[in-house]
Each structure stands twice: as structure tokens, then as C-alpha cells.
Design a protein around this motif. Sequence first.
Motif, mmCIF file in Angstrom:
data_model
loop_
_atom_site.group_PDB
_atom_site.id
_atom_site.type_symbol
_atom_site.label_atom_id
_atom_site.label_comp_id
_atom_site.label_asym_id
_atom_site.label_seq_id
_atom_site.Cartn_x
_atom_site.Cartn_y
_atom_site.Cartn_z
ATOM 1 N N TRP A 261 -6.724 8.981 -6.468
ATOM 2 C CA TRP A 261 -7.192 7.885 -7.311
ATOM 3 C C TRP A 261 -6.169 6.744 -7.397
ATOM 4 O O TRP A 261 -6.481 5.696 -7.967
ATOM 5 C CB TRP A 261 -7.484 8.396 -8.725
ATOM 6 N N TYR A 262 -4.969 6.945 -6.880
ATOM 7 C CA TYR A 262 -3.876 6.019 -7.163
ATOM 8 C C TYR A 262 -3.303 5.282 -5.952
ATOM 9 O O TYR A 262 -3.076 4.075 -6.004
ATOM 10 C CB TYR A 262 -2.728 6.776 -7.846
ATOM 11 N N THR A 263 -3.046 5.983 -4.845
ATOM 12 C CA THR A 263 -2.242 5.426 -3.756
ATOM 13 C C THR A 263 -2.796 4.104 -3.239
ATOM 14 O O THR A 263 -2.039 3.158 -2.990
ATOM 15 C CB THR A 263 -2.147 6.432 -2.591
ATOM 16 N N ALA A 264 -4.102 4.014 -3.068
ATOM 17 C CA ALA A 264 -4.699 2.823 -2.446
ATOM 18 C C ALA A 264 -4.803 1.632 -3.385
ATOM 19 O O ALA A 264 -5.189 0.543 -2.952
ATOM 20 C CB ALA A 264 -6.080 3.166 -1.877
ATOM 21 N N HIS A 265 -4.464 1.809 -4.647
ATOM 22 C CA HIS A 265 -4.509 0.695 -5.609
ATOM 23 C C HIS A 265 -3.118 0.076 -5.706
ATOM 24 O O HIS A 265 -2.208 0.639 -6.317
ATOM 25 C CB HIS A 265 -4.984 1.180 -6.976
ATOM 26 N N ASP A 266 -2.972 -1.095 -5.102
ATOM 27 C CA ASP A 266 -1.701 -1.815 -5.028
ATOM 28 C C ASP A 266 -1.668 -2.875 -6.129
ATOM 29 O O ASP A 266 -2.243 -3.957 -5.987
ATOM 30 C CB ASP A 266 -1.564 -2.462 -3.644
ATOM 31 N N TYR A 267 -1.007 -2.554 -7.254
ATOM 32 C CA TYR A 267 -1.021 -3.449 -8.410
ATOM 33 C C TYR A 267 -0.529 -4.854 -8.050
ATOM 34 O O TYR A 267 -1.096 -5.859 -8.512
ATOM 35 C CB TYR A 267 -0.136 -2.870 -9.520
ATOM 36 N N LYS A 268 0.514 -4.936 -7.261
ATOM 37 C CA LYS A 268 1.095 -6.243 -6.949
ATOM 38 C C LYS A 268 0.099 -7.125 -6.208
ATOM 39 O O LYS A 268 -0.092 -8.300 -6.561
ATOM 40 C CB LYS A 268 2.373 -6.081 -6.123
ATOM 41 N N VAL A 269 -0.567 -6.575 -5.204
ATOM 42 C CA VAL A 269 -1.527 -7.356 -4.428
ATOM 43 C C VAL A 269 -2.739 -7.723 -5.283
ATOM 44 O O VAL A 269 -3.215 -8.865 -5.242
ATOM 45 C CB VAL A 269 -1.946 -6.592 -3.160
#
Length: 428
Positions: A261-269
Motif C-alpha cells: 500500500w505504500y512503496t508506489a506512493h511518492d509523497y514528494k512527486v
Amino acid sequence: MQIHVVQSGQSLYGIAEAYGVNADEIIQANQLSAPARLVVGQTMVIPITGMYYWVRPGDSLYSISRRFGVNINTLASTNQLSLNKPLPIGLRLYIPPGPKRNAEVNAYIEPRGEEVSQSLQSAATEAAPHLTYLAPFSFQVQRDGSLEAPPLDNLASIARRSGVTLMMVVTNLENAQFSSELGRFILNDPAIQDRLLTNIIHTARRLGFRDIHFDFEFLRPEDREAYNRFLRRAAARIHQEGFLLSTALAPKTSRTQVGAWYTAHDYKVHGEVADFVIIMTYEWGYSGGPPMPVSPIGPVRKVLEYALSEMPGSKIMMGQNLYGYDWTLPYVAGGAYAKALSPQAAIDLARTRNAAIQYDYKDQAPHFDYTDDSGKQHKVWFEDARSIQVKFTLLKELGLRGISYWKLGLPFPQNWLLIGDNFLVVKR
């Protein structure tokens, strides 16, 4: 606005007299189902301007003014007190209302079946004056780049009457589950993406949506950069057509956090590409897990503080649940799922089971225990006026854009009263 916690022996009429209001006003504000049978520990919002505070040991005008964000001179003059004299224990002080700040508010709504039920339409109508966005869940991406739309019925007219912006939620749901395989298929095929974006833009224009909201979850870790590329591509087209773009993000606490649920969500981008993001700061306690608060304040704060290291607060909307769960004990992994219930239903259940409501000050969440008719023990965690006010205070402290609710249809009248008491809701 006053938050009152019912104590043993208190009655509605005694509470109303203490605050100088009519009992019917309290009944209406809180939609009390059994006003003659209040539950010990139940919270109610008292519809008054400002609030009252009773002096406790160790209090001073200075400490009280800091606690409530009121100028000390204003507090003293309002209550006709000297700045230099100690306060008697038990003295009732009137705390005048402070200034409100702007905030955006979103609410997801999830129609089931072929139409929007009357109860969901009523929930949308009640909430709309307090909303910036209304987000029907969801437009499901198909493998040919088309979209399967949810039933909408008159949601557009409900939104329009209250100046609410419709948010078009686009998901990678397939067979009622977030699909990593569908995500892989879409995110790695530019031709399908072009077709999808064209369909999204045409559909949004035809149906009156003004924000395009991507909620792609359970993506493969190796599709992180593919998702980033897709969002950049989507933003260029969507912004060119005059729409907003927003995204939903899993509740991460670091850039290196991994998991389906987490790895593919890039907060910065996401912070760079989207106009704003909704961070799903809930479901620590969930239907298939052990009993615990759904959105405990400590973990919520930790996620939001990480988010602020990757993007400005003006782009962050804090997620908030409008529900709780009833677990049957003992909890067994892989066993029976907890039952979701609204804050109103939780209070009614506590009343039926003669259970006093407790409050966990560490997690800032109400809870209670009861025994059902078959002798099984239960644990209930839910939300009340205290727990939601703590979230509003955190939102203001961190300088966030606003708050987003999952989901309408679960009654929580105190929430909407407190929204109005804390914020000036932005209409776009």
C-alpha cells in the motif's frame, strides 16, 4: 460551541439549565435518539457562542488564555477579573470565540447498486453546506482505457445548490478490489493512458466535475516511477483543460516505508504534481485487525509531519473516518470481521448494553466494552466530539489545507457543527 461529557446522574434538562439553553436545542443539534436516557461518557455539543470553562487546580488566567488561544486581557475583561488575583477553583469562565481560519473540506460518498439511495442523498444534502468538494466513489478504470461510472442521480444538483465542487474519483478497482495487475497494465502502456485521459476529461466536462482525483492503491512497488510518470502526464493534460488534479495517498511515515500500500506512493512527486493530496490517516484499527482506535492521534500526527517534510501544508488534506468498529472478542487473526458503525449507532449501542463510554487520552478516542446476548465480549472504538476537535486542532497547528471524510452516510451531527465552529469552509 461547548463540548459536554455526560457524568453520572446528569440529565438533559440539568445540562441545558447549566448552559442557559433550551433542552430542545441540544436534542436537535445532537440528533439525540433517547434524550431521557443519556449515556455516561457520551459527548454532546452545546449550541452556544463561545464556551464555558470551570477553573481547575493549577489554572491561571495566563494558562487558560494559552489553552484556548484567547488574549489574556480579553479573557479578564470578559469575565470582569483582575489580572493579578488567583482564580477560585470551580469558577466558571466564559471563553469568547476565537477567529476562524479558512479550510477546504471534502467528503467521499459511495453509492451501492444502480442508484444513489435516498439516505445517501439526504446525507449529501445535510453535509453540502460544510463541504468544498463532494467525491462520488468511484469511476473505475477499465483495461481498454474506458471508465465504469458510479450511479450519480442528483448528486450534481445537490452539490450545485451549496456551491460544492464535484471531485471525480478515478480508481484501479477491479472486481471490487484495488488491483495491482490493472495498475501495472495502465501505468505501463502510453496508448491506454492517452485513451484513459481523453475519457476522463470528456466525462468530467460532460458531468460537471472540476477536480480529477486519482486514487490508485495496492500498486506494485516496481510501478512507483511508472505512477509518477503517469501523474506528470495526467497533470499536463488536466491542467491544460482547466481542471484541478488531486491524489489519494496511503499514510506513510517515511520515504523509505515499503509495502503493497505504500512503496508506489511518492509523497514528494505527488506534492509537486497535484494541486492537493488527501492522506488516508485512518484504518489503524480496521475490520480485519485487532481492536484499536481507527485514527489514533499519535500515528496521525506522525504521518502528517512526514508529509510536511515532502510538500507544503497548503497541499495536504488530512483524512478522517466517520465511523468506528465493533469487535467480537477474543480477536483471532483471520476470524470474524469487526462490524462498522456510526458514532450515533455506537452511542445507541452503549445505551442498549448499559455500557459507560470511556475515553483514551493518549490516542484521543472514545471506546466501551459490552457483553452480547450470547455471552460474547465486545470492544467498540469510535469517534466523538472530543476526538474530532483534537483533529481540528492538529489541522490548525500544522497549517494544513483541510480535511477529507470517508465517508458520508454514517451519522455524526457533532462533526458538522464543529466544522462550522472551527473553520470558514472554502467554496470553489
